[in-house]
Write a protein that holds these residues in place. Structure first.
Motif, PDB file in Angstrom:
ATOM      1  N   ASN A  11       0.797  -1.041   0.138  1.00  0.00           N
ATOM      2  CA  ASN A  11       0.176   0.196  -0.059  1.00  0.00           C
ATOM      3  C   ASN A  11       0.877   1.211   0.139  1.00  0.00           C
ATOM      4  OD1 ASN A  11       0.989  -0.151   2.446  1.00  0.00           O
ATOM      5  ND2 ASN A  11      -1.062  -0.533   3.567  1.00  0.00           N
ATOM      6  N   THR A  12       2.009   1.383  -0.477  1.00  0.00           N
ATOM      7  CA  THR A  12       2.761   2.554  -0.317  1.00  0.00           C
ATOM      8  C   THR A  12       2.614   3.151  -1.797  1.00  0.00           C
ATOM      9  OG1 THR A  12       4.451   1.555   1.008  1.00  0.00           O
ATOM     10  CG2 THR A  12       5.162   3.541  -0.435  1.00  0.00           C
ATOM     11  N   VAL A  13       2.117   4.370  -2.118  1.00  0.00           N
ATOM     12  CA  VAL A  13       2.101   5.065  -3.107  1.00  0.00           C
ATOM     13  C   VAL A  13       2.595   6.411  -3.083  1.00  0.00           C
ATOM     14  CG1 VAL A  13       0.497   6.099  -4.935  1.00  0.00           C
ATOM     15  CG2 VAL A  13      -0.088   3.623  -3.461  1.00  0.00           C
ATOM     16  N   VAL A  14       3.510   6.759  -3.991  1.00  0.00           N
ATOM     17  CA  VAL A  14       4.009   8.154  -3.905  1.00  0.00           C
ATOM     18  C   VAL A  14       3.570   8.962  -5.474  1.00  0.00           C
ATOM     19  CG1 VAL A  14       6.198   9.434  -4.294  1.00  0.00           C
ATOM     20  CG2 VAL A  14       6.028   7.835  -2.476  1.00  0.00           C
ATOM     21  N   GLU A  15       3.171  10.047  -5.526  1.00  0.00           N
ATOM     22  CA  GLU A  15       2.841  10.760  -6.478  1.00  0.00           C
ATOM     23  C   GLU A  15       3.473  11.892  -6.788  1.00  0.00           C
ATOM     24  OE1 GLU A  15      -1.250  10.302  -7.918  1.00  0.00           O
ATOM     25  OE2 GLU A  15      -1.815   9.128  -6.194  1.00  0.00           O
ATOM     26  N   ALA A  16       3.788  12.283  -7.916  1.00  0.00           N
ATOM     27  CA  ALA A  16       4.652  13.528  -8.175  1.00  0.00           C
ATOM     28  C   ALA A  16       4.075  13.875  -9.527  1.00  0.00           C
ATOM     29  CB  ALA A  16       5.984  13.134  -8.015  1.00  0.00           C
ATOM     30  N   ASP A  17       4.399  15.453  -9.837  1.00  0.00           N
ATOM     31  CA  ASP A  17       4.364  16.086 -10.992  1.00  0.00           C
ATOM     32  C   ASP A  17       5.569  16.736 -11.183  1.00  0.00           C
ATOM     33  OD1 ASP A  17       1.658  15.751 -11.952  1.00  0.00           O
ATOM     34  OD2 ASP A  17       1.077  16.681 -10.124  1.00  0.00           O
ATOM     35  N   GLU A  18       6.226  16.615 -12.281  1.00  0.00           N
ATOM     36  CA  GLU A  18       7.539  17.189 -12.670  1.00  0.00           C
ATOM     37  C   GLU A  18       7.403  18.002 -13.769  1.00  0.00           C
ATOM     38  OE1 GLU A  18      10.300  17.186 -10.943  1.00  0.00           O
ATOM     39  OE2 GLU A  18      10.106  15.873  -9.413  1.00  0.00           O
ATOM     40  N   PRO A  19       7.286  19.251 -13.913  1.00  0.00           N
ATOM     41  CA  PRO A  19       7.167  20.064 -14.906  1.00  0.00           C
ATOM     42  C   PRO A  19       8.379  20.155 -15.852  1.00  0.00           C
ATOM     43  CG  PRO A  19       7.509  21.333 -13.128  1.00  0.00           C
ATOM     44  CD  PRO A  19       7.193  19.978 -12.512  1.00  0.00           C
ATOM     45  N   LYS A  20       9.544  19.929 -15.378  1.00  0.00           N
ATOM     46  CA  LYS A  20      10.685  19.870 -16.317  1.00  0.00           C
ATOM     47  C   LYS A  20      10.939  18.503 -16.971  1.00  0.00           C
ATOM     48  CE  LYS A  20      12.997  21.329 -12.788  1.00  0.00           C
ATOM     49  NZ  LYS A  20      14.084  21.493 -11.817  1.00  0.00           N
ATOM     50  N   GLY A  21      10.513  17.510 -16.617  1.00  0.00           N
ATOM     51  CA  GLY A  21      10.853  16.433 -17.566  1.00  0.00           C
ATOM     52  C   GLY A  21      11.968  15.861 -16.994  1.00  0.00           C
ATOM     53  N   GLY A  22      12.348  14.584 -17.303  1.00  0.00           N
ATOM     54  CA  GLY A  22      13.871  14.043 -17.205  1.00  0.00           C
ATOM     55  C   GLY A  22      13.825  12.779 -16.581  1.00  0.00           C
ATOM     56  N   ARG A  23      14.894  12.459 -15.851  1.00  0.00           N
ATOM     57  CA  ARG A  23      15.071  11.105 -15.148  1.00  0.00           C
ATOM     58  C   ARG A  23      14.238  10.574 -14.235  1.00  0.00           C
ATOM     59  NH1 ARG A  23      21.241   9.898 -13.474  1.00  0.00           N
ATOM     60  NH2 ARG A  23      20.650  11.250 -11.717  1.00  0.00           N
ATOM     61  N   LEU A  24      13.607   9.685 -14.169  1.00  0.00           N
ATOM     62  CA  LEU A  24      12.689   9.107 -13.251  1.00  0.00           C
ATOM     63  C   LEU A  24      13.488   9.123 -11.923  1.00  0.00           C
ATOM     64  CD1 LEU A  24      10.070   7.954 -12.114  1.00  0.00           C
ATOM     65  CD2 LEU A  24      11.069   5.721 -12.910  1.00  0.00           C
ATOM     66  N   LEU A  25      14.932   8.500 -11.740  1.00  0.00           N
ATOM     67  CA  LEU A  25      15.783   8.620 -10.802  1.00  0.00           C
ATOM     68  C   LEU A  25      15.528   9.662  -9.976  1.00  0.00           C
ATOM     69  CD1 LEU A  25      17.704   6.857  -9.130  1.00  0.00           C
ATOM     70  CD2 LEU A  25      19.550   7.530 -10.592  1.00  0.00           C
ATOM     71  N   ASP A  26      15.856  10.950 -10.534  1.00  0.00           N
ATOM     72  CA  ASP A  26      15.703  12.229 -10.080  1.00  0.00           C
ATOM     73  C   ASP A  26      14.425  12.416  -9.274  1.00  0.00           C
ATOM     74  OD1 ASP A  26      18.432  12.525 -10.637  1.00  0.00           O
ATOM     75  OD2 ASP A  26      17.719  13.848 -12.371  1.00  0.00           O
ATOM     76  N   THR A  27      13.375  11.845  -9.737  1.00  0.00           N
ATOM     77  CA  THR A  27      12.126  12.169  -9.418  1.00  0.00           C
ATOM     78  C   THR A  27      11.847  11.247  -8.021  1.00  0.00           C
ATOM     79  OG1 THR A  27      10.833  12.762 -11.521  1.00  0.00           O
ATOM     80  CG2 THR A  27       9.516  12.156  -9.699  1.00  0.00           C
ATOM     81  N   CYS A  28      12.337  10.248  -8.190  1.00  0.00           N
ATOM     82  CA  CYS A  28      12.267   9.402  -6.895  1.00  0.00           C
ATOM     83  C   CYS A  28      13.125   9.792  -5.665  1.00  0.00           C
ATOM     84  CB  CYS A  28      12.866   7.815  -7.272  1.00  0.00           C
ATOM     85  SG  CYS A  28      11.627   7.040  -8.502  1.00  0.00           S
ATOM     86  N   ASP A  29      14.070  10.354  -6.144  1.00  0.00           N
ATOM     87  CA  ASP A  29      14.916  11.140  -4.949  1.00  0.00           C
ATOM     88  C   ASP A  29      14.257  11.881  -4.349  1.00  0.00           C
ATOM     89  OD1 ASP A  29      17.321   9.163  -5.458  1.00  0.00           O
ATOM     90  OD2 ASP A  29      18.133  10.530  -6.530  1.00  0.00           O
ATOM     91  N   ASP A  30      13.721  13.090  -5.231  1.00  0.00           N
ATOM     92  CA  ASP A  30      13.081  14.175  -4.609  1.00  0.00           C
ATOM     93  C   ASP A  30      11.834  13.896  -3.803  1.00  0.00           C
ATOM     94  OD1 ASP A  30      15.139  15.533  -5.901  1.00  0.00           O
ATOM     95  OD2 ASP A  30      13.594  16.256  -7.749  1.00  0.00           O
ATOM     96  N   HIS A  31      11.063  12.762  -4.201  1.00  0.00           N
ATOM     97  CA  HIS A  31       9.790  12.551  -3.553  1.00  0.00           C
ATOM     98  C   HIS A  31       9.874  11.208  -2.662  1.00  0.00           C
ATOM     99  CE1 HIS A  31       7.804  15.581  -5.805  1.00  0.00           C
ATOM    100  NE2 HIS A  31       8.773  15.284  -6.940  1.00  0.00           N
ATOM    101  N   GLY A  32      10.990  10.666  -2.372  1.00  0.00           N
ATOM    102  CA  GLY A  32      11.060   9.550  -1.676  1.00  0.00           C
ATOM    103  C   GLY A  32      10.315   8.374  -1.954  1.00  0.00           C
ATOM    104  N   ALA A  33      10.418   8.024  -3.397  1.00  0.00           N
ATOM    105  CA  ALA A  33       9.548   6.922  -3.989  1.00  0.00           C
ATOM    106  C   ALA A  33      10.110   5.671  -3.491  1.00  0.00           C
ATOM    107  CB  ALA A  33       9.676   7.202  -5.432  1.00  0.00           C
ATOM    108  N   PRO A  34       9.230   4.582  -3.475  1.00  0.00           N
ATOM    109  CA  PRO A  34       9.558   3.422  -2.656  1.00  0.00           C
ATOM    110  C   PRO A  34      10.332   2.314  -3.627  1.00  0.00           C
ATOM    111  CG  PRO A  34       7.376   3.424  -3.319  1.00  0.00           C
ATOM    112  CD  PRO A  34       7.725   4.720  -3.617  1.00  0.00           C
TER     113      PRO A  34
END
Ligand code: FES
Length: 101
Positions: A11-34
């Motif tokens: 049941n862990t869910v992280v949601e994010a909007d990234e207006p600049k686009g790019g690497r998923l890895l960076d989004t995961c780091d920024d939002h604490g994705a599981p």
């Protein structure tokens, strides 16, 4: 970049909007994705995810990524999260962490 929904059973869910686009890895780091990361460079297979929705919003895998996924015996629709490049534009991408336990 579209809206991202990153899930880990049960049941862990992280949601994010990234207006600049790019690497998923960076989004995961920024939002604490599981998603568990180890090498962060596409060689260990730790970060394998299943694409539930929005595959067309991701750049296709390079040959090296396909080889790692093949080595793990993954079915089509799986990717290495550390190598995913998300395209700009509207839409939704939904990913689920591959849990082998
Ligand atoms: S963290 Fe090693 S392949 Fe992605």
């Amino acid at each position: 970049m579209p809206h991202l929904c990153i899930e880990k059973v049960p049941n862990t869910v992280v949601e994010a909007d990234e207006p600049k686009g790019g690497r998923l890895l960076d989004t995961c780091d920024d939002h604490g994705a599981p998603i568990p990361f180890s090498c962060r460079s596409g060689s260990c297979g730790t970060c394998r995810v299943e694409i539930i929705e929005g595959e067309a919003l991701l750049d296709p895998p390079e040959e090296e990524e396909r080889q790692i996924l093949e080595m793990f015996g993954d079915p089509p629709g799986r990717r290495l999260a550390c190598l995913i490049q998300v395209r700009e534009g509207p839409g939704r991408v939904r990913l689920r962490v591959v849990d082998e336990e």
